[in-house]
Design an enzyme around this catalytic site. Structure first.
Site, PDB file in Angstrom:
ATOM      1  N   SER A  37      49.823 162.142  77.719  1.00  0.00           N
ATOM      2  CA  SER A  37      48.484 161.880  77.639  1.00  0.00           C
ATOM      3  C   SER A  37      47.800 160.826  78.885  1.00  0.00           C
ATOM      4  O   SER A  37      48.853 160.207  79.298  1.00  0.00           O
ATOM      5  CB  SER A  37      48.113 161.137  76.185  1.00  0.00           C
ATOM      6  OG  SER A  37      46.662 160.606  76.180  1.00  0.00           O
ATOM      7  N   TYR A  57      49.394 155.425  69.326  1.00  0.00           N
ATOM      8  CA  TYR A  57      49.478 156.571  70.296  1.00  0.00           C
ATOM      9  C   TYR A  57      49.746 156.164  71.525  1.00  0.00           C
ATOM     10  O   TYR A  57      50.585 156.805  72.227  1.00  0.00           O
ATOM     11  CB  TYR A  57      47.821 156.966  70.071  1.00  0.00           C
ATOM     12  CG  TYR A  57      47.933 158.583  70.897  1.00  0.00           C
ATOM     13  CD1 TYR A  57      48.426 159.598  70.284  1.00  0.00           C
ATOM     14  CD2 TYR A  57      47.377 158.633  72.121  1.00  0.00           C
ATOM     15  CE1 TYR A  57      48.175 160.795  70.813  1.00  0.00           C
ATOM     16  CE2 TYR A  57      47.038 159.781  72.746  1.00  0.00           C
ATOM     17  CZ  TYR A  57      47.687 161.063  72.021  1.00  0.00           C
ATOM     18  OH  TYR A  57      47.443 162.135  72.753  1.00  0.00           O
TER      19      TYR A  57
HETATM   20  N1  LIG Z   1      43.471 166.855  72.282  1.00  0.00           N
HETATM   21  C1  LIG Z   1      43.666 165.908  73.228  1.00  0.00           C
HETATM   22  O1  LIG Z   1      42.446 165.198  73.540  1.00  0.00           O
HETATM   23  C2  LIG Z   1      44.834 165.502  73.723  1.00  0.00           C
HETATM   24  C3  LIG Z   1      44.753 164.507  74.864  1.00  0.00           C
HETATM   25  C4  LIG Z   1      45.726 164.178  75.406  1.00  0.00           C
HETATM   26  C5  LIG Z   1      47.103 164.646  74.786  1.00  0.00           C
HETATM   27  N2  LIG Z   1      47.114 165.265  73.962  1.00  0.00           N
HETATM   28  C6  LIG Z   1      48.562 165.692  73.117  1.00  0.00           C
HETATM   29  O2  LIG Z   1      48.816 166.970  73.374  1.00  0.00           O
HETATM   30  C7  LIG Z   1      49.447 167.576  72.264  1.00  0.00           C
HETATM   31  C8  LIG Z   1      48.663 168.827  71.488  1.00  0.00           C
HETATM   32  O3  LIG Z   1      47.566 168.239  70.981  1.00  0.00           O
HETATM   33  P1  LIG Z   1      46.370 169.164  70.492  1.00  0.00           P
HETATM   34  O4  LIG Z   1      45.074 168.493  70.874  1.00  0.00           O
HETATM   35  O5  LIG Z   1      46.863 170.352  70.881  1.00  0.00           O
HETATM   36  O6  LIG Z   1      46.616 168.953  68.849  1.00  0.00           O
HETATM   37  P2  LIG Z   1      46.533 170.064  67.645  1.00  0.00           P
HETATM   38  O7  LIG Z   1      46.162 168.937  66.341  1.00  0.00           O
HETATM   39  O8  LIG Z   1      45.417 170.902  67.764  1.00  0.00           O
HETATM   40  O9  LIG Z   1      47.770 170.586  67.773  1.00  0.00           O
HETATM   41  C9  LIG Z   1      49.177 169.804  67.501  1.00  0.00           C
HETATM   42  C10 LIG Z   1      49.958 170.958  66.625  1.00  0.00           C
HETATM   43  O10 LIG Z   1      51.264 170.140  66.501  1.00  0.00           O
HETATM   44  C11 LIG Z   1      51.722 170.425  65.258  1.00  0.00           C
HETATM   45  N3  LIG Z   1      52.666 169.613  64.545  1.00  0.00           N
HETATM   46  C12 LIG Z   1      52.139 168.279  64.195  1.00  0.00           C
HETATM   47  N4  LIG Z   1      53.293 167.509  63.731  1.00  0.00           N
HETATM   48  C13 LIG Z   1      54.219 168.309  63.981  1.00  0.00           C
HETATM   49  C14 LIG Z   1      55.671 168.207  63.606  1.00  0.00           C
HETATM   50  N5  LIG Z   1      56.112 167.202  62.990  1.00  0.00           N
HETATM   51  N6  LIG Z   1      56.413 169.197  64.180  1.00  0.00           N
HETATM   52  C15 LIG Z   1      56.033 170.051  64.457  1.00  0.00           C
HETATM   53  N7  LIG Z   1      54.740 170.454  64.774  1.00  0.00           N
HETATM   54  C16 LIG Z   1      53.914 169.718  64.416  1.00  0.00           C
HETATM   55  C17 LIG Z   1      50.458 170.677  64.394  1.00  0.00           C
HETATM   56  O11 LIG Z   1      50.643 171.312  63.416  1.00  0.00           O
HETATM   57  C18 LIG Z   1      49.573 171.411  65.428  1.00  0.00           C
HETATM   58  O12 LIG Z   1      49.774 172.669  65.412  1.00  0.00           O
HETATM   59  C19 LIG Z   1      49.686 166.220  71.315  1.00  0.00           C
HETATM   60  O13 LIG Z   1      51.111 165.761  71.613  1.00  0.00           O
HETATM   61  C20 LIG Z   1      48.636 165.466  71.660  1.00  0.00           C
HETATM   62  O14 LIG Z   1      49.101 164.154  71.454  1.00  0.00           O
HETATM   63  C21 LIG Z   1      46.097 165.914  73.052  1.00  0.00           C
END
Ligand SMILES: NC(=O)c1ccc[n+]([C@@H]2O[C@H](COP(=O)([O-])OP(=O)(O)OC[C@H]3O[C@@H](n4cnc5c(N)ncnc54)[C@H](O)[C@@H]3O)[C@@H](O)[C@H]2O)c1
Length: 255
Positions: free
Chosen positions: A147, A160
């Site tokens: 991130s 986070y």
């Molecule tokens: N969306 C954003 O703005 C953003 C920005 C930077 C980084 N990220 C990172 O990208 C990654 C994906 O985020 P996203 O936006 O797709 O979120 P999201 O919530 O849409 O997807 C996350 C997925 O991870 C799964 N998950 C959660 N805990 C879990 C576990 N213990 N074991 C297995 N699966 C698990 C959830 O069921 C979900 O399907 C994350 O690591 C998040 O921190 C997201």
């Protein structure tokens, strides 16, 4: 000099484990990998989300595995499934994560621990579970979603940013440890992107306006922004890149 790579994003025939596969950022990368002929084990705690993906993509080249990234036995079983069904694994994408935002005076201790457990310990265990399979395949690629919070210090992001800053360092250490095995370990650092993870926060107009204002290119991230960098890091073009967190953030980290 001869052209070394005719197609730097070639992934046809490659086999990958994807954790957090049902999430908003993973889904377009999964679709792009499958479209280009990769074969995937899709792992998530969200069984219904995985079922919907298999319904979309079919079960010939994508298999679902319900499991938690903090569970070492589940990760080992997912790797075994990949090796048994595909004969090999060439890498993994970890896009599982949690985003608890709370002022540090009131942050719940259990929520803090769970965030570190999923985002940081889970990422480590995911890498550890894959390494023997990748060594057996003669090398491989491990890619995490970090991130901008791997480096930016947003107030109320202690859990986070702690997890994602730690992840960037774990990626550096693993990149070094496994370089001699031709295993690359990298991360992509996205800016704020609208997914299930962020939708509640972004529904607050002040939060949304500040988030966009903080990004020099003047928009939120789009899940599709990550496809090109992910394909490169999985393809021949990524062979000599390791230990890096590559920010795909419209300039968010240029401060
Ligand atoms: N969306 C954003 O703005 C953003 C920005 C930077 C980084 N990220 C990172 O990208 C990654 C994906 O985020 P996203 O936006 O797709 O979120 P999201 O919530 O849409 O997807 C996350 C997925 O991870 C799964 N998950 C959660 N805990 C879990 C576990 N213990 N074991 C297995 N699966 C698990 C959830 O069921 C979900 O399907 C994350 O690591 C998040 O921190 C997201």
């Amino acid at each position: 000099m001869a052209l070394v790579q005719d197609n730097p994003i070639e992934v046809a025939g490659r086999c990958y484990l994807v954790a957090g596969a049902a999430g908003g950022l993973a889904r377009p990368i999964v679709a792009a990998l499958l479209k280009r002929g990769a074969r995937l084990i899709l792992m998530d705690t969200d069984e219904a989300g995985l079922d919907a993906m298999i319904a979309d993509h079919g079960s010939e080249n994508a298999l679902s595995f319900t499991g938690d990234i903090t569970d070492k036995a589940a990760l080992d079983a997912a790797v075994d499934l990949g090796q048994t069904r595909f004969g090999r694994l060439d890498g993994g994408l970890n896009a599982a994560g949690l985003l608890p935002i709370a002022a540090s005076d009131t942050m719940d201790a259990e929520l803090f621990r769970r965030c570190i457990d999923v985002n940081l310990t889970g990422a480590f265990l995911f890498s550890q579970a894959l390494a023997p399979a990748l060594r057996a395949a003669g090398g491989g690629r491990i890619l995490h979603i970090a991130s901008v919070s791997s480096t930016v210090s947003n107030p109320a992001y202690a859990a986070y940013a702690g997890s994602k800053g730690g992840l960037a360092q774990v990626v550096r250490v693993l990149g070094r440890e496994w370089a001699a095995d031709a295993i690359t370990v990298n991360a992509i650092g996205p800016a704020l992107t609208e997914t299930d993870l962020t939708r509640n926060y972004l529904s607050n107009p002040a939060f949304r306006a500040k988030a966009i204002g903080d990004i020099p290119m003047g928009r939120l991230g789009l899940p599709e922004d990550l496809i090109g960098p992910a394909l490169l890091l999985f393809g021949p073009g990524g062979a000599f890149i390791t230990g890096q967190t590559i920010y795909v953030d419209g300039g968010r980290t240029l401060v």
